[in-house]
Design an enzyme around this catalytic site. Structure first.
Site, short mmCIF file in Angstrom:
data_model
loop_
_atom_site.label_atom_id
_atom_site.label_comp_id
_atom_site.label_asym_id
_atom_site.label_seq_id
_atom_site.Cartn_x
_atom_site.Cartn_y
_atom_site.Cartn_z
N LYS A 83 80.19 2.84 29.50
CA LYS A 83 80.62 4.07 30.41
C LYS A 83 81.08 5.03 29.36
O LYS A 83 81.87 4.93 28.32
CB LYS A 83 82.02 3.18 31.12
CG LYS A 83 82.46 4.36 32.02
CD LYS A 83 83.76 3.72 32.55
CE LYS A 83 84.55 4.58 33.54
NZ LYS A 83 85.70 3.72 34.46
N SER A 162 85.78 3.66 39.22
CA SER A 162 85.27 4.78 38.38
C SER A 162 84.09 4.51 37.65
O SER A 162 83.20 5.24 36.80
CB SER A 162 86.18 5.69 37.43
OG SER A 162 86.73 4.65 36.58
N SER A 186 88.91 -0.12 38.82
CA SER A 186 87.51 0.86 38.08
C SER A 186 86.18 -0.08 37.83
O SER A 186 85.03 0.52 37.86
CB SER A 186 87.85 1.71 37.51
OG SER A 186 88.58 2.86 37.83
#
Length: 503
Positions: A83, A162, A186
């Site tokens: 990420k 996220s 997330s």
């Protein structure tokens, strides 16, 4: 669009077993996985960066180690994505922010985040970096520089966030392992929406550097195809790093993966476990906290499997503070962190920010130190409640989300009357506040074929118990959903990010 190849459909454990047996090589696996990543990018926009040259180089090095019978670690040659919140040496880290790019502080960085460093030492092959909303601030994945990330099962809907890019990549065969971050759900939110497994470990189990502006709410967690691969990844990334003073130290002797039984014995892991089943975490009377009927039915079905496997299941709710009180305390902690991380932006840079993030930063800047400490008091009360609750119960089971994936590019579902993402995520952020390990695993699909997630929560430091129970559900056939059948072409109304190989 063609379906995934055999190699892109394999777990990390299956890949390394194939490398050891000489059935195929890391070079072959990485080649097919990169092709898959490039294939899915126009449809779901999962990546902000792909680096084929470095991936092929690392794959060749891994192939030679396996040829000598000297793999560098348990994930040597396994394709991994990261990420774009975490540092990956040699590449920029934009954190989903045009403002970061404007400051000139995006990199490329000369060091890895701790979890990335441990994977590099173990021989993993980095494919690239995945999409995130700006600073990971919300439960969906869209941001000014890179656009929105679509759901693998329906690209016109959100992948969640996220860590939405990581979830979409894993679900679609673009690497079996991904590193996500979780400050309020997330990794679990997109896992629920995309039909994969994700673990938020006990706080401090995985070292984090640079420290998150969201403080001790923020965790690094594995995003994988099943619980066994998550345990394998946790064994690697959970090793110490001197840059994080709050790290808990080495994983337990033998690691987490070795504690998972195989075959028929795996389902025995839940026999005798004291399981609390909470259909809505006690918040069912609150707006949007009552799960949709299909969600409730799928989760209850998985709980019934746990009971058939010998778990002692009791339907009960932990006596947490009222949802409104928890949410306001979380907002104080979260919004203040957002204000802090953007504090150095000037007016021109601030104009580049996600409008929703600007709103929460303005709110966060208005909180006082006393407001913050009052929120800490609520957090401590919730932690005490859950600590006492787990003296009676080994595991808590809830839905991960009360709903399935909604429209792309929205912070809240259309027509819901909600303003912030925390209103439709009542079951995730409480356990960031209490620092407990929590995971999401797929337990069914709705009438539209969209995945439904089940959440398991254990006491602090109970990561091994949680992983054994999740692994048992996979072994019993109660976890997992059909692979997505992705149609070709860009997701409707999605702003597609950079083409693979861009930065």
């Amino acid at each position: 669009m063609t379906g995934v190849t055999d190699l892109t459909a394999l777990t990390a454990s299956e890949l390394t077993a194939g490398y050891a047996a000489g059935d195929f090589s890391p070079v072959e696996a990485v080649k097919e996985t990169l092709e898959r990543a490039e294939e899915i990018q126009p449809a779901v926009n999962a990546f902000v960066l792909l680096d084929p040259a470095d991936a092929h180089r690392r794959a060749r090095e891994s192939e030679e180690r396996w040829r000598r019978g000297e793999p560098a670690g348990p994930v040597d040659g396994v394709p991994v994505t990261v990420k774009d919140i975490l540092l990956l040496r040699g590449h920029p880290t934009l954190r989903g922010s045009s403002a970061v790019a404007a400051t000139g502080m995006a990199g490329p960085w000369e060091e890895d985040a701790p979890a990335v460093a441990r994977l590099r030492e173990a021989g993993a092959v980095f494919l690239g970096k995945t999409t995130t909303p700006e600073f990971g601030w919300k439960g969906v994945t869209d941001c000014p520089p890179h656009g929105a990330t679509g759901n693998p099962y329906a690209p016109a809907r959100t992948a969640g966030g996220s860590s939405g890019g990581s979830a979409a990549a894993v679900a679609l065969g673009a690497g079996p392992l991904s590193l996500g971050t979780d400050g309020g759900g997330s990794v679990r939110i997109p896992a629920s929406f995309c039909g994969i497994f994700a673990l938020k470990p006990t706080y401090g189990r995985v070292p984090l550097y640079p420290a998150s502006a969201f403080g001790t709410l923020a965790h690094v967690g594995p995003m994988t195809r099943d619980a066994a691969d998550a345990a394998l990844l946790l064994d690697v990334i959970g090793r110490p790093d001197a840059r994080d003073w709050s790290h808990l130290g080495d994983p337990p002797p033998g690691g987490f993966r070795s504690r998972l039984a195989e075959g028929a014995a795996a389902v025995e892991a839940v026999r005798g476990l004291r399981v609390a089943y909470s259909p809505a975490l006690g918040f069912g009377d609150e707006a949007w906290a009552a799960p949709a009927p299909e969600v409730a039915s799928a989760v209850r079905g998985a709980v019934e499997v746990l009971a058939r496997l010998g778990a002692e299941v009791t339907e009960t709710d932990p006596p947490l503070p009222p949802l409104g009180e928890l949410r306001e305390a979380f907002h104080t902690l979260w919004f203040a962190g957002a204000a802090r991380v953007t504090q150095h932006f000037d007016a021109e840079q601030r104009a580049l920010m996600d409008p929703g993030l600007k709103e929460v930063c303005e709110a966060g800047a208005r909180y006082t130190a006393l407001d913050y400490l009052a929120a800490v008091d609520v957090r401590m009360a919730a932690g005490k409640v859950m600590g006492l609750f787990h003296t009676s119960y080994d595991l808590l089971v809830t839905p991960t989300m009360p709903l399935t994936a909604f429209g792309l590019g929205l912070e809240v579902p259309t027509g819901s009357g909600m303003r912030r993402w925390t209103e439709w995520t009542p079951f995730t952020y409480p356990f960031n506040m209490t620092q407990q390990p929590a995971c999401s695993l797929p337990c069914g699909v709705d009438a539209d074929g969209l995945p439904i997630g089940l959440q398991l929560v254990a006491a602090r430091h109970g990561d091994a118990t949680l992983l054994r129970a999740a692994h048992a559900l996979y072994a019993a056939g109660a976890a997992g959903v059909p692979a997505p059948r992705l149609a070709a072409g860009p997701a409707p109304d999605a702003a597609v990010g950079p083409t693979p190989g861009g930065s």
